[in-house]
Design an enzyme around this catalytic site. Structure first.
Site, PDB file in Angstrom:
ATOM      1  N   MET A  34      -6.796  -9.904  -2.522  1.00 45.99           N
ATOM      2  CA  MET A  34      -6.417  -8.849  -1.637  1.00 45.99           C
ATOM      3  C   MET A  34      -5.697  -9.285  -0.398  1.00 45.99           C
ATOM      4  SD  MET A  34      -9.810  -6.352  -2.468  1.00 45.99           S
ATOM      5  CE  MET A  34     -10.948  -7.244  -1.303  1.00 45.99           C
ATOM      6  N   GLY A  35      -5.033 -10.220  -0.319  1.00 40.56           N
ATOM      7  CA  GLY A  35      -4.365 -10.708   0.912  1.00 40.56           C
ATOM      8  C   GLY A  35      -5.431 -11.199   1.747  1.00 40.56           C
ATOM      9  N   LEU A  37      -4.467 -14.139   3.202  1.00 40.90           N
ATOM     10  CA  LEU A  37      -4.657 -15.346   2.459  1.00 40.90           C
ATOM     11  C   LEU A  37      -5.023 -16.616   3.570  1.00 40.90           C
ATOM     12  CD1 LEU A  37      -1.364 -15.388  -0.013  1.00 40.90           C
ATOM     13  CD2 LEU A  37      -3.860 -14.529  -0.358  1.00 40.90           C
ATOM     14  N   HIS A  41      -7.424 -19.316  -0.528  1.00 41.55           N
ATOM     15  CA  HIS A  41      -6.378 -18.885  -1.708  1.00 41.55           C
ATOM     16  C   HIS A  41      -5.359 -19.894  -2.028  1.00 41.55           C
ATOM     17  CE1 HIS A  41      -7.747 -15.058   0.391  1.00 41.55           C
ATOM     18  NE2 HIS A  41      -7.775 -14.675  -0.862  1.00 41.55           N
ATOM     19  N   GLN A 158     -18.919 -12.075  -9.446  1.00 40.75           N
ATOM     20  CA  GLN A 158     -17.309 -11.422  -9.944  1.00 40.75           C
ATOM     21  C   GLN A 158     -16.785 -12.450 -10.920  1.00 40.75           C
ATOM     22  OE1 GLN A 158     -13.997 -10.152  -7.428  1.00 40.75           O
ATOM     23  NE2 GLN A 158     -13.182 -11.743  -7.659  1.00 40.75           N
ATOM     24  N   SER A 190     -13.427 -17.232   3.406  1.00 40.49           N
ATOM     25  CA  SER A 190     -13.189 -15.913   3.116  1.00 40.49           C
ATOM     26  C   SER A 190     -12.480 -15.107   4.091  1.00 40.49           C
ATOM     27  CB  SER A 190     -14.798 -15.262   3.114  1.00 40.49           C
ATOM     28  OG  SER A 190     -14.691 -13.756   3.206  1.00 40.49           O
ATOM     29  N   SER A 191     -11.668 -14.173   3.226  1.00 44.32           N
ATOM     30  CA  SER A 191     -10.977 -13.346   4.392  1.00 44.32           C
ATOM     31  C   SER A 191     -11.766 -12.645   5.434  1.00 44.32           C
ATOM     32  CB  SER A 191     -10.120 -12.071   3.459  1.00 44.32           C
ATOM     33  OG  SER A 191      -9.468 -12.780   2.590  1.00 44.32           O
ATOM     34  N   ARG A 192     -12.919 -12.148   4.844  1.00 43.88           N
ATOM     35  CA  ARG A 192     -13.786 -11.709   6.093  1.00 43.88           C
ATOM     36  C   ARG A 192     -14.376 -12.567   7.200  1.00 43.88           C
ATOM     37  NH1 ARG A 192     -15.492  -8.714   1.032  1.00 43.88           N
ATOM     38  NH2 ARG A 192     -14.801  -6.461   1.445  1.00 43.88           N
TER      39      ARG A 192
HETATM   40  O1  PAF Z   1     -11.551 -11.558  -5.328  1.00 44.26           O
HETATM   41  C1  PAF Z   1     -10.797 -10.579  -4.900  1.00 44.26           C
HETATM   42  O2  PAF Z   1     -10.100 -10.727  -3.944  1.00 44.26           O
HETATM   43  C2  PAF Z   1     -10.607  -9.206  -5.725  1.00 44.26           C
HETATM   44  O3  PAF Z   1     -12.006  -8.849  -5.982  1.00 44.26           O
HETATM   45  C3  PAF Z   1      -9.677  -9.077  -6.745  1.00 44.26           C
HETATM   46  C4  PAF Z   1     -10.425 -10.030  -8.025  1.00 44.26           C
HETATM   47  C5  PAF Z   1      -8.311  -9.478  -6.319  1.00 44.26           C
HETATM   48  C6  PAF Z   1      -9.773  -7.848  -7.436  1.00 44.26           C
HETATM   49  O4  PAF Z   1      -9.216  -6.771  -6.381  1.00 44.26           O
END
Ligand code: PAF
Length: 290
Positions: A34-35, A37, A41, A158, A190-192
């Site tokens: 979801m960017g 990065l 990532h 996930q 994490s992006s957050r």
């Molecule tokens: O893990 C993530 O960043 C998201 O849940 C994903 C797998 C890109 C789906 O939007």
């Protein structure tokens, strides 16, 4: 200066690109994101580059996996910097669709996930979240048509959902699940984390320490779920500013739970907590010792 990396924004063009790769006998590895990065990532992209001839990374902040009171609007969008990170890590193409092209007419068909893998943890705290994830991952797989897809184990639940998606809907994609990338103090990348203050980042190290203590107890032979979860609650209570959402132990393969885990079973400790108004998740796996 912006990096020269190919971006594709339309699903038809993305599909054409993948077909060309296939015709040229080149394998495609895919890293969905979801960017925003970061090094986590980048490590997934580097891993993908080792496994295939061509790496595609998608950047799409997927609205259907956010609840009504979650951070969809605030989620960091940093495309120019993301392209630099992706290129430096060895990505060949970045797929950057927008909401209108991904959901031109809303959502009429979606993937519904059920069973133990979504009944607890983030599945309970974020109703509908994993249906949104499974639906977008299915769409992305259909568009990118990768041979391999790389997901980080930081989002452990996930990875169970995506594994079930691939298995139950017969996607011809090999999943590669990569270990969690961590800051020096153990905080899962994490992006957050971008929402945290420096002080918050330092304090968040307690989350991984908590998981490590639970994993040590399990490896030493503690298989009682109540005691393992109590241990996590006690360790976390050292910082009253960290508000746990859940800190629980489940079987790693299917997220089912039992009061007593047997020696040799692989357990995952899953933790979600709020700190500085940021919701952080992390996990660790351990085998119950004899
Ligand atoms: O893990 C993530 O960043 C998201 O849940 C994903 C797998 C890109 C789906 O939007």
């Amino acid at each position: 200066m912006a990096t020269a990396i190919e971006t594709i924004s339309h699903p038809d063009a993305m599909r054409r690109f993948s077909k060309q790769q296939r015709r040229a006998d080149r394998t495609v590895a895919f890293v969905p994101t979801m960017g925003a990065l970061h090094e986590g990532h980048a490590s997934l992209i580097r891993r993908a580059a080792e496994r295939a001839d061509c790496v595609v990374t998608s950047i799409f902040v997927n609205p259907t996996q956010f609840g009504p009171n979650e951070d969809f609007e605030q989620y960091p969008r940093t495309l120019a910097a993301d392209l630099d990170v992706a290129a430096a890590a060895g990505c060949d193409v970045v797929f950057t669709p927008d909401t209108k092209t991904m959901y031109p007419d809303g959502v009429h068909c979606s993937v519904h996930v059920k069973g133990a893998i979504v009944e607890k943890f983030d599945g309970a705290s974020r109703p509908g979240h994993f249906n949104g994830v499974a639906t977008i991952v299915a769409k992305l797989f259909n568009i990118v048509q990768p041979d391999i897809a790389v997901f980080g184990l930081k989002d452990f639940q996930q990875t169970r959902v995506v594994s079930a998606l691939v298995r139950d809907l017969d996607f011809d994609v090999e999943l590669d699940l990569a270990p969690t990338s961590r800051e020096a103090n153990g905080l899962a990348r994490s992006s957050r984390n971008a929402y945290l203050t420096d002080e918050g980042r330092a304090r968040a190290a307690l989350i991984y320490k908590t998981l490590q203590q639970a994993a040590r107890a399990a490896a030493a032979g503690e298989g009682n779920r109540g005691r393992l979860e109590q241990l996590m609650a006690e360790v976390l209570s050292a910082d009253t500013g960290i508000r746990p959402d859940y800190a629980q132990a489940a079987r790693a393969h299917d997220l089912s739970t039992a009061d007593e885990y047997a020696a040799g079973e692989e357990i995952v400790f899953l933790l979600a907590a709020h700190l500085d108004n940021v919701r952080l998740i992390d996990n660790i796996t351990a085998r119950i010792g004899a």
